[in-house]
Design an enzyme around this catalytic site. Structure first.
Site, PDB file in Angstrom:
ATOM      1  N   ASN A   8      -9.467   0.987  -6.769  1.00 18.91           N
ATOM      2  CA  ASN A   8      -9.465   1.694  -8.050  1.00 18.91           C
ATOM      3  C   ASN A   8      -9.177   0.718  -9.190  1.00 18.91           C
ATOM      4  OD1 ASN A   8      -6.348   1.965  -8.817  1.00 18.91           O
ATOM      5  ND2 ASN A   8      -6.554   2.359  -6.621  1.00 18.91           N
ATOM      6  N   CYS A  44     -10.516 -13.445 -16.384  1.00 14.82           N
ATOM      7  CA  CYS A  44      -9.659 -12.508 -15.670  1.00 14.82           C
ATOM      8  C   CYS A  44     -10.369 -11.159 -15.589  1.00 14.82           C
ATOM      9  CB  CYS A  44      -8.298 -12.376 -16.355  1.00 14.82           C
ATOM     10  SG  CYS A  44      -8.305 -11.356 -17.849  1.00 14.82           S
ATOM     11  N   CYS A  57     -11.203  -9.851 -19.037  1.00  9.36           N
ATOM     12  CA  CYS A  57     -12.022 -10.663 -19.933  1.00  9.36           C
ATOM     13  C   CYS A  57     -13.414 -10.088 -20.121  1.00  9.36           C
ATOM     14  CB  CYS A  57     -12.148 -12.088 -19.390  1.00  9.36           C
ATOM     15  SG  CYS A  57     -10.720 -13.138 -19.759  1.00  9.36           S
ATOM     16  N   ASN A  72       3.360   2.522  -4.668  1.00  6.65           N
ATOM     17  CA  ASN A  72       2.261   2.375  -5.621  1.00  6.65           C
ATOM     18  C   ASN A  72       2.658   1.332  -6.667  1.00  6.65           C
ATOM     19  OD1 ASN A  72       0.185   2.615  -7.436  1.00  6.65           O
ATOM     20  ND2 ASN A  72       0.386   4.818  -7.736  1.00  6.65           N
ATOM     21  N   LYS A  93       0.097   3.015   6.021  1.00  5.50           N
ATOM     22  CA  LYS A  93      -0.834   1.958   6.413  1.00  5.50           C
ATOM     23  C   LYS A  93      -0.133   0.625   6.633  1.00  5.50           C
ATOM     24  CE  LYS A  93      -5.065   3.874   4.437  1.00  5.50           C
ATOM     25  NZ  LYS A  93      -6.144   3.734   3.449  1.00  5.50           N
ATOM     26  N   CYS A 115      -9.955 -12.191 -25.138  1.00  8.75           N
ATOM     27  CA  CYS A 115      -9.447 -11.226 -24.159  1.00  8.75           C
ATOM     28  C   CYS A 115      -8.265 -10.455 -24.747  1.00  8.75           C
ATOM     29  CB  CYS A 115      -9.016 -11.956 -22.883  1.00  8.75           C
ATOM     30  SG  CYS A 115      -8.352 -10.864 -21.592  1.00  8.75           S
ATOM     31  N   ASP A 149       0.858  -1.184   0.000  1.00  6.62           N
ATOM     32  CA  ASP A 149       0.000   0.000   0.000  1.00  6.62           C
ATOM     33  C   ASP A 149       0.892   1.231   0.000  1.00  6.62           C
ATOM     34  OD1 ASP A 149      -1.997   2.061   0.614  1.00  6.62           O
ATOM     35  OD2 ASP A 149      -3.290   0.382   1.159  1.00  6.62           O
ATOM     36  N   CYS A 162     -16.917  12.563  -1.168  1.00 13.53           N
ATOM     37  CA  CYS A 162     -16.170  11.324  -1.373  1.00 13.53           C
ATOM     38  C   CYS A 162     -17.123  10.137  -1.301  1.00 13.53           C
ATOM     39  CB  CYS A 162     -15.064  11.192  -0.323  1.00 13.53           C
ATOM     40  SG  CYS A 162     -15.685  11.043   1.365  1.00 13.53           S
TER      41      CYS A 162
END
Length: 407
Positions: A188, A230, A233, A154, A131, A307, A108, A254
């Site tokens: 996200n 996946c 897909c 990230n 975190k 895919c 994280d 938010c």
């Protein structure tokens, strides 16, 4: 203008205040160390089923004793990577830690904020910490037997993505071995696609989870590259909540989050992880949750041959070859051998101690139940002592007593 003497006096006052602050910090740190020493326990080499209050694994090992899990202690040999240590990921990591997982890798890039206090796990004094750092400190105190590895970055950047793939490939309990499972607890689309790309390329099985922006629905999904769809897909799967989507996103507002929904989704995710790793029960390929209607849709979706992820298509070809090479299982029904006693001089026979009448269902009413739910027992209907039922009458008690006297 202050004189030199006044300035010197002010300096002495500030120095005294500084000394007092340092003393308070030393006292606080010493008390924290004492608390940690009091709450920490030494590492346990072997899980025990002995039922004592000081054994943190006795309740878990009871699953083996009751025949639910064949070998629960095997949990200590597995490594799980949790990507995203937020509302779902932090609770997921805590559950796995309490279950005695062998090793946890935490990824994280975010920090703990006071705005996160509506969620579970994190505490106000951890605000400002990363975190993964806050999670490791808490989890290590809960169970020092678990090995932790944290990465505060990230995963979607090029450099970090390469390192992320390396840790999935070599970050197992024994360095150089791959992890057993990757759990996606991010919020996200970009991070989910990064995990999907990495796992498709490596052939790594992973589980995806998510909670809706209105905080009243969520889902978990098992993805086995080549066998199941996946993340690329098909469009992302969500559970319909019958809520106007125009109310979800507003300027300056938010997304909502509820500790209840995130706790439910985390529990479903870890339950699926345990069933997959320890091989008991039925592993869910996709399980949704709609809090508005208490609806739990379940399904399985095959991989898409068209895919756009080339690694997914390659995994599909490899999976098809393995299925063709795998020998078909032939089911042979075993015939039960009849037990024959050659000698029975005394004419002994085995008979049931329960009569046919007792074997019949109780005479009580059974409610109309949905499939998969049965009653533990029924309440027998009340019967009169003589077996006869007296008809109802409008006569008073005095009239009936007078009739009995004439008999």
């Amino acid at each position: 203008m202050s004189t030199v003497e006044e300035l010197k006096l002010r300096v002495r006052e500030l120095e005294n205040e500084l000394i007092k602050c340092k003393q308070k910090q030393q006292q606080c740190s010493s008390s924290e160390d004492a608390l940690i020493q009091a709450t920490n326990r030494p590492k346990i080499d072997k899980m025990s089923a002995e039922v004592v209050d000081s054994n943190p694994y006795s309740r878990l090992m009871a699953l083996k004793r009751m025949g639910i899990v064949e070998d629960y202690e095997k949990i200590r040999t597995f490594t799980v990577a949790v990507v995203g240590v937020g509302g779902v990921g932090s609770v997921t990591a805590e559950m796995l830690t309490r279950c005695g997982i062998g090793k946890l890798l935490l990824f994280d890039y975010d920090k703990v904020e006071l705005a996160n206090m509506n969620r579970l796990f994190f505490q106000p004094h951890q605000a400002g910490l990363s975190k993964v750092e806050a999670a490791e400190h808490t989890l290590r105190n809960i169970n020092p037997d678990v090995v932790f590895e944290t990465h505060n970055y990230n995963i979607t950047t090029m450099q970090n993505f390469t390192h992320f793939m390396d840790r999935i490939s070599n970050g197992g309990l024994e360095e150089g071995n791959p992890v057993d499972l990757v759990l996606s607890c991010v919020d996200n689309f970009e991070a989910r696609m990064a995990i999907n790309t990495a796992c498709n390329e490596l052939g790594q099985i992973w589980m995806e989870s998510g909670v809706s922006e209105n905080a009243v629905s969520g889902h978990i999904q098992l993805i086995n590259p080549g066998e199941t769809a996946c993340f690329a897909c098909a469009p992302p799967l969500v559970v319909a909540a019958n809520i106007d989507e125009k109310t979800l996103k507003r300027e300056g507002v938010c997304a909502a989050s509820l500790p209840t929904t995130m706790g439910v989704v985390a529990g479903l995710l870890v339950q699926n992880v345990l069933k997959y790793l320890l091989k008991f029960g039925k592993v869910s390929y996709y399980l949704g949750y709609n809090a508005m209607q208490d609806f739990f849709p379940s399904m399985a979706m095959k991989a898409n041959p068209q895919c756009h992820d080339r690694h997914c298509r390659r995994q599909q070809e490899e999976y098809t070859k393995k299925e063709m090479e795998r020998p078909k299982e032939v089911f042979v029904q075993e015939e039960e051998e009849e037990i024959v006693h050659e000698e029975n001089d005394w004419g002994i026979e085995l008979v049931s101690e329960v009569t046919d009448e007792e074997l019949q269902p109780a005479s009580g009413t059974v409610p109309d139940l949905p499939e998969g739910i049965t009653v533990a027992y029924t309440i027998p209907a009340e019967e009169s002592a003589g077996g006869e039922v007296v008809e109802e009458t409008e006569q008073s008690l005095e009239d009936l007593m007078a009739q009995m006297k004439k008999l």
